[in-house]
Design a protein around this motif. Structure first.
Motif, PDB file in Angstrom:
ATOM      1  N   ILE A   9     -33.615  10.315  -1.830  1.00  0.00           N
ATOM      2  CA  ILE A   9     -34.573   9.205  -1.840  1.00  0.00           C
ATOM      3  C   ILE A   9     -35.956   9.704  -1.455  1.00  0.00           C
ATOM      4  N   GLU A  10     -36.031  10.483  -0.391  1.00  0.00           N
ATOM      5  CA  GLU A  10     -37.329  11.012   0.055  1.00  0.00           C
ATOM      6  C   GLU A  10     -37.959  11.880  -1.027  1.00  0.00           C
ATOM      7  N   LYS A  11     -37.151  12.653  -1.725  1.00  0.00           N
ATOM      8  CA  LYS A  11     -37.652  13.499  -2.811  1.00  0.00           C
ATOM      9  C   LYS A  11     -38.184  12.638  -3.967  1.00  0.00           C
ATOM     10  N   ARG A  12     -37.438  11.606  -4.319  1.00  0.00           N
ATOM     11  CA  ARG A  12     -37.869  10.715  -5.397  1.00  0.00           C
ATOM     12  C   ARG A  12     -39.136   9.954  -5.037  1.00  0.00           C
ATOM     13  N   LEU A  13     -39.283   9.620  -3.753  1.00  0.00           N
ATOM     14  CA  LEU A  13     -40.467   8.869  -3.317  1.00  0.00           C
ATOM     15  C   LEU A  13     -41.757   9.658  -3.497  1.00  0.00           C
ATOM     16  N   LEU A  14     -41.665  10.965  -3.646  1.00  0.00           N
ATOM     17  CA  LEU A  14     -42.870  11.759  -3.911  1.00  0.00           C
ATOM     18  C   LEU A  14     -43.521  11.324  -5.224  1.00  0.00           C
ATOM     19  N   GLU A  15     -42.743  10.756  -6.121  1.00  0.00           N
ATOM     20  CA  GLU A  15     -43.250  10.251  -7.408  1.00  0.00           C
ATOM     21  C   GLU A  15     -43.807   8.837  -7.280  1.00  0.00           C
ATOM     22  N   PHE A  16     -43.637   8.217  -6.098  1.00  0.00           N
ATOM     23  CA  PHE A  16     -44.026   6.824  -5.911  1.00  0.00           C
ATOM     24  C   PHE A  16     -44.898   6.659  -4.668  1.00  0.00           C
ATOM     25  N   PRO A  17     -46.159   7.122  -4.742  1.00  0.00           N
ATOM     26  CA  PRO A  17     -47.042   6.927  -3.585  1.00  0.00           C
ATOM     27  C   PRO A  17     -47.168   5.430  -3.292  1.00  0.00           C
ATOM     28  N   GLY A  18     -47.188   5.095  -2.046  1.00  0.00           N
ATOM     29  CA  GLY A  18     -47.290   3.685  -1.679  1.00  0.00           C
ATOM     30  C   GLY A  18     -45.941   3.024  -1.429  1.00  0.00           C
ATOM     31  N   ASP A  23     -34.489   0.883   6.293  1.00  0.00           N
ATOM     32  CA  ASP A  23     -33.511  -0.210   6.228  1.00  0.00           C
ATOM     33  C   ASP A  23     -32.736  -0.222   4.909  1.00  0.00           C
ATOM     34  N   ASP A  24     -32.341   0.963   4.431  1.00  0.00           N
ATOM     35  CA  ASP A  24     -31.527   1.096   3.211  1.00  0.00           C
ATOM     36  C   ASP A  24     -32.192   0.505   1.965  1.00  0.00           C
ATOM     37  N   ALA A  25     -33.526   0.543   1.919  1.00  0.00           N
ATOM     38  CA  ALA A  25     -34.260   0.028   0.763  1.00  0.00           C
ATOM     39  C   ALA A  25     -35.584   0.768   0.625  1.00  0.00           C
ATOM     40  N   ILE A  26     -36.156   0.705  -0.580  1.00  0.00           N
ATOM     41  CA  ILE A  26     -37.516   1.204  -0.767  1.00  0.00           C
ATOM     42  C   ILE A  26     -38.445  -0.008  -0.811  1.00  0.00           C
ATOM     43  N   GLU A  31     -51.675  -5.694  -3.258  1.00  0.00           N
ATOM     44  CA  GLU A  31     -52.697  -6.709  -2.986  1.00  0.00           C
ATOM     45  C   GLU A  31     -53.479  -6.990  -4.264  1.00  0.00           C
ATOM     46  N   PHE A  32     -53.711  -8.262  -4.515  1.00  0.00           N
ATOM     47  CA  PHE A  32     -54.419  -8.704  -5.717  1.00  0.00           C
ATOM     48  C   PHE A  32     -55.700  -9.423  -5.318  1.00  0.00           C
ATOM     49  N   GLU A  33     -56.496  -9.742  -6.310  1.00  0.00           N
ATOM     50  CA  GLU A  33     -57.763 -10.401  -6.034  1.00  0.00           C
ATOM     51  C   GLU A  33     -57.562 -11.827  -5.521  1.00  0.00           C
ATOM     52  N   ASN A  34     -56.526 -12.494  -6.023  1.00  0.00           N
ATOM     53  CA  ASN A  34     -56.286 -13.882  -5.636  1.00  0.00           C
ATOM     54  C   ASN A  34     -54.817 -14.245  -5.891  1.00  0.00           C
ATOM     55  N   PHE A  35     -54.449 -15.461  -5.526  1.00  0.00           N
ATOM     56  CA  PHE A  35     -53.070 -15.918  -5.676  1.00  0.00           C
ATOM     57  C   PHE A  35     -52.642 -15.939  -7.142  1.00  0.00           C
ATOM     58  N   LYS A  36     -53.509 -16.404  -8.002  1.00  0.00           N
ATOM     59  CA  LYS A  36     -53.168 -16.509  -9.428  1.00  0.00           C
ATOM     60  C   LYS A  36     -52.812 -15.147 -10.007  1.00  0.00           C
ATOM     61  N   ASP A  37     -53.570 -14.121  -9.683  1.00  0.00           N
ATOM     62  CA  ASP A  37     -53.285 -12.774 -10.187  1.00  0.00           C
ATOM     63  C   ASP A  37     -51.967 -12.244  -9.625  1.00  0.00           C
ATOM     64  N   CYS A  38     -51.709 -12.533  -8.369  1.00  0.00           N
ATOM     65  CA  CYS A  38     -50.467 -12.092  -7.744  1.00  0.00           C
ATOM     66  C   CYS A  38     -49.270 -12.783  -8.403  1.00  0.00           C
ATOM     67  N   PHE A  39     -49.367 -14.069  -8.578  1.00  0.00           N
ATOM     68  CA  PHE A  39     -48.267 -14.823  -9.186  1.00  0.00           C
ATOM     69  C   PHE A  39     -48.054 -14.407 -10.633  1.00  0.00           C
ATOM     70  N   ASP A  81     -32.784   1.234  -8.483  1.00  0.00           N
ATOM     71  CA  ASP A  81     -33.956   0.805  -7.707  1.00  0.00           C
ATOM     72  C   ASP A  81     -35.206   1.576  -8.118  1.00  0.00           C
ATOM     73  N   PHE A  82     -35.040   2.863  -8.364  1.00  0.00           N
ATOM     74  CA  PHE A  82     -36.194   3.658  -8.795  1.00  0.00           C
ATOM     75  C   PHE A  82     -36.621   3.287 -10.211  1.00  0.00           C
ATOM     76  N   LYS A  83     -35.673   2.904 -11.041  1.00  0.00           N
ATOM     77  CA  LYS A  83     -36.018   2.458 -12.396  1.00  0.00           C
ATOM     78  C   LYS A  83     -36.859   1.176 -12.327  1.00  0.00           C
ATOM     79  N   LEU A  84     -36.468   0.254 -11.457  1.00  0.00           N
ATOM     80  CA  LEU A  84     -37.244  -0.972 -11.303  1.00  0.00           C
ATOM     81  C   LEU A  84     -38.597  -0.686 -10.647  1.00  0.00           C
ATOM     82  N   ALA A  85     -38.635   0.211  -9.672  1.00  0.00           N
ATOM     83  CA  ALA A  85     -39.913   0.577  -9.043  1.00  0.00           C
ATOM     84  C   ALA A  85     -40.867   1.154 -10.087  1.00  0.00           C
TER      85      ALA A  85
END
Length: 97
Positions: A9-18, A23-26, A31-39, A81-85
């Motif tokens: 997991i730690e090795k794969r996370l190198l491809e996913f900054p941020g 807790d057994d999850a990634i 953050e978006f400009e506003n609620f509408k953009d986030c939704f 999980d990495f495919k969805l990320a």
């Protein structure tokens, strides 16, 4: 699909900054400009989740989306999980002008 080791997991996370692993999850936060953009982003992500038949644990407070990915049936992180990320990152990638 089997549960990945913490080292994998730690090795794969190198491809996913941020993204972080705990807790057994990634986990990541966007953050978006506003609620509408986030939704709107959440709606686009939802279609990909359905296509992959894999659904995040997520929360939205105004313009912030918090995402946690784990495979409950495996009690931890899998390639699913990495495919969805990767799909989430692709959807949220800033558009070039």
């Amino acid at each position: 699909m089997s549960k990945l080791s913490e080292q994998d997991i730690e090795k794969r996370l190198l491809e996913f900054p941020g993204w972080d692993y705990y807790d057994d999850a990634i986990h990541s936060e966007f953050e978006f400009e506003n609620f509408k953009d986030c939704f709107s982003a959440m709606s686009r992500i939802a279609f990909e989740c359905e296509a992959l038949n894999h659904h995040p644990e997520w929360t939205n407070v105004y313009n912030v989306l918090t995402v946690s990915l784990t495979t409950h049936s495996k009690n931890g992180v899998t390639e699913k999980d990495f495919k969805l990320a990767a799909a989430i990152e692709s959807i949220l990638e800033p558009e070039e002008d």
